[in-house]
Design a protein around this motif. Sequence first.
Motif, PDB file in Angstrom:
ATOM      1  N   GLY A  46       0.737  -1.154  -0.063  1.00  0.00           N
ATOM      2  CA  GLY A  46      -0.037   0.024  -0.140  1.00  0.00           C
ATOM      3  C   GLY A  46       0.811   1.191   0.010  1.00  0.00           C
ATOM      4  O   GLY A  46       2.004   1.203   0.123  1.00  0.00           O
ATOM      5  N   PRO A  47       0.324   2.358   0.054  1.00  0.00           N
ATOM      6  CA  PRO A  47       0.933   3.688  -0.137  1.00  0.00           C
ATOM      7  C   PRO A  47       1.700   4.030   1.092  1.00  0.00           C
ATOM      8  O   PRO A  47       2.872   4.588   1.016  1.00  0.00           O
ATOM      9  CB  PRO A  47      -0.014   4.607  -0.487  1.00  0.00           C
ATOM     10  CG  PRO A  47      -1.647   4.135  -0.099  1.00  0.00           C
ATOM     11  CD  PRO A  47      -1.103   2.356  -0.106  1.00  0.00           C
ATOM     12  N   PHE A  48       1.141   3.555   2.350  1.00  0.00           N
ATOM     13  CA  PHE A  48       1.907   3.769   3.625  1.00  0.00           C
ATOM     14  C   PHE A  48       2.788   2.680   3.754  1.00  0.00           C
ATOM     15  O   PHE A  48       2.467   1.525   3.416  1.00  0.00           O
ATOM     16  CB  PHE A  48       0.791   3.711   4.772  1.00  0.00           C
ATOM     17  CG  PHE A  48       0.482   5.444   4.901  1.00  0.00           C
ATOM     18  CD1 PHE A  48       1.241   6.285   4.876  1.00  0.00           C
ATOM     19  CD2 PHE A  48      -1.001   5.367   4.893  1.00  0.00           C
ATOM     20  CE1 PHE A  48       0.452   7.602   5.103  1.00  0.00           C
ATOM     21  CE2 PHE A  48      -1.470   6.514   5.272  1.00  0.00           C
ATOM     22  CZ  PHE A  48      -0.730   7.758   5.262  1.00  0.00           C
ATOM     23  N   PHE A 105     -12.325  -9.280   1.059  1.00  0.00           N
ATOM     24  CA  PHE A 105     -10.791  -8.744   1.151  1.00  0.00           C
ATOM     25  C   PHE A 105     -10.824  -8.463   2.566  1.00  0.00           C
ATOM     26  O   PHE A 105     -11.331  -7.221   3.126  1.00  0.00           O
ATOM     27  CB  PHE A 105     -10.919  -7.668   0.200  1.00  0.00           C
ATOM     28  CG  PHE A 105     -10.578  -7.948  -1.073  1.00  0.00           C
ATOM     29  CD1 PHE A 105     -11.680  -8.458  -2.067  1.00  0.00           C
ATOM     30  CD2 PHE A 105      -9.422  -7.885  -1.719  1.00  0.00           C
ATOM     31  CE1 PHE A 105     -11.660  -8.844  -3.355  1.00  0.00           C
ATOM     32  CE2 PHE A 105      -9.150  -8.172  -3.285  1.00  0.00           C
ATOM     33  CZ  PHE A 105     -10.335  -8.674  -3.933  1.00  0.00           C
ATOM     34  N   PRO A 139      -9.151  -6.732   5.760  1.00  0.00           N
ATOM     35  CA  PRO A 139      -8.240  -5.784   6.241  1.00  0.00           C
ATOM     36  C   PRO A 139      -6.856  -6.039   6.711  1.00  0.00           C
ATOM     37  O   PRO A 139      -6.932  -7.259   7.488  1.00  0.00           O
ATOM     38  CB  PRO A 139      -8.974  -4.794   7.005  1.00  0.00           C
ATOM     39  CG  PRO A 139      -9.793  -5.443   7.771  1.00  0.00           C
ATOM     40  CD  PRO A 139     -10.272  -6.655   6.687  1.00  0.00           C
ATOM     41  N   VAL A 141      -4.521  -6.472   9.611  1.00  0.00           N
ATOM     42  CA  VAL A 141      -4.629  -6.175  10.885  1.00  0.00           C
ATOM     43  C   VAL A 141      -3.211  -6.488  11.905  1.00  0.00           C
ATOM     44  O   VAL A 141      -2.509  -7.493  11.238  1.00  0.00           O
ATOM     45  CB  VAL A 141      -5.877  -6.802  11.416  1.00  0.00           C
ATOM     46  CG1 VAL A 141      -7.149  -6.101  10.888  1.00  0.00           C
ATOM     47  CG2 VAL A 141      -5.830  -8.234  11.682  1.00  0.00           C
TER      48      VAL A 141
END
Lengths: 646, 646
Positions: free
Chosen positions: B201-203, B335, B337, B339
């Motif tokens: 992901g972007p982070f 999907f 998340p 965690v």
Amino acid sequence: MDRCVVTFLPDGKKVVVEKGATVLSAAVSAHIHLNSGCGGDGVCGRCKVVIRKGTVNAQPSGRLSAQERKDSVHLACQTLVQSDIEVEVPAESRLDLGALSQEELALRLRGVYSKAEEILEAKPALGDGLFGHVPLVSKVYLELSAPDFNDKLSDLERVVRGLQERFPDASFVTGLANVRRLGALLRSSGWKVTVGVSRKGPFFEVVSVEPGDTQARNFGMAFDIGTTTITGQLVDLNAKKILGSKAAYNRQATFGSDVISRIIYAQAQDGLEKLHHAVVDTMNEMIEALAEESQVDLNDIGCLSVAGNTTMIHLLFRVDPTSIRQAPYVPVLNFAPVVKASEVGIKISPRGLLFCAPGVSSYVGGDITAGVLACDIQRSDDLCLLIDIGTNGEIALGNAQWIISCAASAGPAFEGSGMSAGMRAARGAIQSATVVPQTFDVRTQTIGGDKPRGICGSGYIDLLNGLLEAGILDKNGRFNTSVKSRRLRQGLACWEFLVVAAEESATGEDIVLTEADVDNLKRAKAAIYSGISILVRHMGLTFEAVRKIFIAGGFGTSLNIDSAVKIGLIPDLPRDKYVFVGNSSLAGARQILLSGPAAQAADRVAENITYFELSTDAGYMDEYMAALFFPHTDAGKFPSVAYGKK
Amino acid sequence: MDRCVVTFLPDGKKVVVEKGATVLSAAVSAHIHLNSGCGGDGVCGRCKVVIRKGTVNAQPSGRLSAQERKDSVHLACQTLVQSDIEVEVPAESRLDLGALSQEELALRLRGVYSKAEEILEAKPALGDGLFGHVPLVSKVYLELSAPDFNDKLSDLERVVRGLQERFPDASFVTGLANVRRLGALLRSSGWKVTVGVSRKGPFFEVVSVEPGDTQARNFGMAFDIGTTTITGQLVDLNAKKILGSKAAYNRQATFGSDVISRIIYAQAQDGLEKLHHAVVDTMNEMIEALAEESQVDLNDIGCLSVAGNTTMIHLLFRVDPTSIRQAPYVPVLNFAPVVKASEVGIKISPRGLLFCAPGVSSYVGGDITAGVLACDIQRSDDLCLLIDIGTNGEIALGNAQWIISCAASAGPAFEGSGMSAGMRAARGAIQSATVVPQTFDVRTQTIGGDKPRGICGSGYIDLLNGLLEAGILDKNGRFNTSVKSRRLRQGLACWEFLVVAAEESATGEDIVLTEADVDNLKRAKAAIYSGISILVRHMGLTFEAVRKIFIAGGFGTSLNIDSAVKIGLIPDLPRDKYVFVGNSSLAGARQILLSGPAAQAADRVAENITYFELSTDAGYMDEYMAALFFPHTDAGKFPSVAYGKK
């Protein structure tokens, strides 16, 4: 080591402590919060308790009268447990939440609140405007189609699809708690739900999912966490309306009155833990009380925006602040990560988020970033000065091109802490005062118009000025004992001036200003004035170049600027350059709460502020010493002041 | 309601249950895990216990011999507590972790492991290649400069600056636990630290910060969570090396043998909670055991990649799976998340992350997504078929252009569950067998070469074929009782064939195949074969159009494809079209663990698979009925099979 049982009355709470522990530390263990303005130094005389049974070893104290000593009254901080004891805690020694009424708040916060509203409403282009002006958490009502055999998307993806129709190209994340409730919630609500969405950063975070249309219930909390005082506001995020505000002394004060003593205490066994819980408990009680008063469900509070100095943020996060006081004075964090409020123990919506205004350095924190933001200095063409008068006096100088900031260790005197009759700006506090020249009578005005309970910062400023003008106090801060007045008298420990007699006060006790109090105030004002001087001089400027001066701080609901100039707290400049903005840190925190772009602007501000270290400046100590007079050793710096010239 | 105390021996554990509860449910409350292949239906006869004291009310059972009945042996699931009782649990009734040795694993997993390695090493361009091939968590060693008066960046920003030199333009997030340790850690390590970074992901997420250079210690776990069997692998993320693998029956089996009975149980009081803990406990024990064997610290395991069917993922996340079995059969999430593993109770690094392979629908889960990925179907030009033989038999058909998938409810027979002598593919399991035509003697080969303990799926397939070829079993699955052999005999409940006599078995008991076992296997194979037929026909294709067929499942370390064809489990096609790939779900989970781009490709696969609902297809039931023969009612479909033609 011997153990002793300490029983607190009237609660009946018992704790076991080691023989030799102070009664104050026993009270802390028992979760009984005593007034302790001076942090246990025996100075403030607020932690009075009555020893009913058992043996103690008490330090003699000038804060106790002969009658009190006879009645077994002791200062809890100066009294060591020697056996099993019973301790009675009088109501006035308890540290309770002092709420400000709505009216008081409107009055008190007029300055900065109108300022903040102006920023919010008149200048909507703050920040990069990526999402326009939006609260940190906004609520989105979705009427989803129910799944059928032609549309079998899972529940979570169905919610995300609904959100993506509103926010194309956004990615969404959420946590277990929401996912676990999702299936039953969607079905019982007929697929009509309201989603709380936080939109800071590239990921949108799903904070809450609720049945039906709950868009109207969207609340947040703004907090200023000061070393001495914590102020919180419950805000309706839709209406941009403040529903209620409360201020309370930071319970950490029990462990020391300034950030340095807190950092030292954090290194003791369980010290960090205790400091952390003290601030979190204070905040939780304020949140609960505000929510109850406005009939807001805690689950509808989806975010918290906090501004505080760097040490306070470390303690809130339970991060060891040790490095803050070790050269080269580097904090663990200036930009705190966004975490769930529940992770630090704060009780709002289970997945509600905690945002902190970013700090600049160990001694210039997010409170100053928030204050600069609230005063809009970062977009000002004019050169501005922000003076935040708190336990740390922070000073920021600059405009849209540059901002420099420093911190002066002022102590909590202007917040009423460590003072014999001090209190914070709450109901019953003397907030302005006039001394009648010949009679030396004092005309006082209290917050809320009640009988006086004590004196807050703005009251002390007026009082000092009045006594200086009347010639009762001299340039050095000593009482002129040749003045004949029943109000001027020898107190228990030193000379004191009777401001309000016992029969006229709300507490039934005399309200006095002692020479020790004057000394505290003098040191505080000297620290701030010399900080301002050094900072302006460091930039090669003069006071005259400054066009606008914001005076911030929670020390009153209004401030007599003229008094503040005359006692030498702030430079002798045309009074119309000054604006009293109240709690600018809280205003900035609230702006961030109400606007994602403001949060982004705060990041820019913190990145762009240059920190200037006062203590290593060669001239600072000289400036400070010169400022330890009323108004200053160099009268030429205060041409408008005529103390002693009559 | 009366309460009774149940004491389990030899442990001495006591629980209080309501009168009338089963001994099995009492054992669950006492955290004693009994074998219960049939989920408490009294069929498998594995949960044998001895009632030593007290009164019970027991259903009569054909699974108990006269001698056992005399010795007070009972089936725990069929025995109701009527008073305070003492129950002895024999070792063979306990459900324990059966570890596979390294050698066995190398053997068992040859097919799919080499496949996975090939994907990892020979085709590095999988996915969008944004970060190249990188594990879900990688470790980065930073030698940071210590702060000084010219460089006063905070600790956290200093780490981020170090990371940004390696990954320009990336944003980093982290959590409280890391921040809280940071100050002391940086200083004690001389500013030399290793940061665990997850880059999905972007982070970028900072998973861990450790003193010194720990880059060499970077581990992850891959899991296949099956309804019946859980398989886990500890993987060295740097070396892409499997350090150890374990398989265990899913303890949820105590609450029901298939997903539907689990979903029903989840709706009972505390049912969801119990199912959740059952899977998490199983996983934690496997992780702990694997870590200990390889001397890996749990804190060095930074991520977990899990593939499982949709219900298993719901239960792992403790999400109510009710909607999965209610029309229109929509799950709460496909999907999941990302965690923290600790949030679901899994014990690895405190901030270690849990990634789940995304699912397609309620009955085609992340295990199939992972399997398709492992077999590289999504990039294949040839038309491929993946047949995953588990409790749910999932079938995927497609190539790089399209993929369609369905699920057939096969039951756990091929996993050895619910069978009189069944076991999973562990040491001592008969995994291949030949029946000598005239003598009817059986030549068996066990996993690890030990004395036989039971029969696993691949052994059953061989055995069925051998008995059919020998004429002992007929096309309907009935024993030909006219055959004269000491091995064919009337058992307690039905006719049975003696595979291994007590004196040659590891358990000292006869290993038999009963007519009821044959029936179980027949229904399982019919469900799978008819599913394949319907899916291929639905696409307007014939079996001949399929170029490559992957047979997946954990039912053996190898599979005799010829036997599998001949009993009618899979279509009668040239044997070289078939590849036995073992546990493809686990292989896919491991690929994701080792490669961010693989994780992204898995997302694409899940999005692109079309789900086909078998149960609503008009022809399915006819196909199923027609397949309830060996090999099939229509012999023309199996031209290479000559049962009964000799």
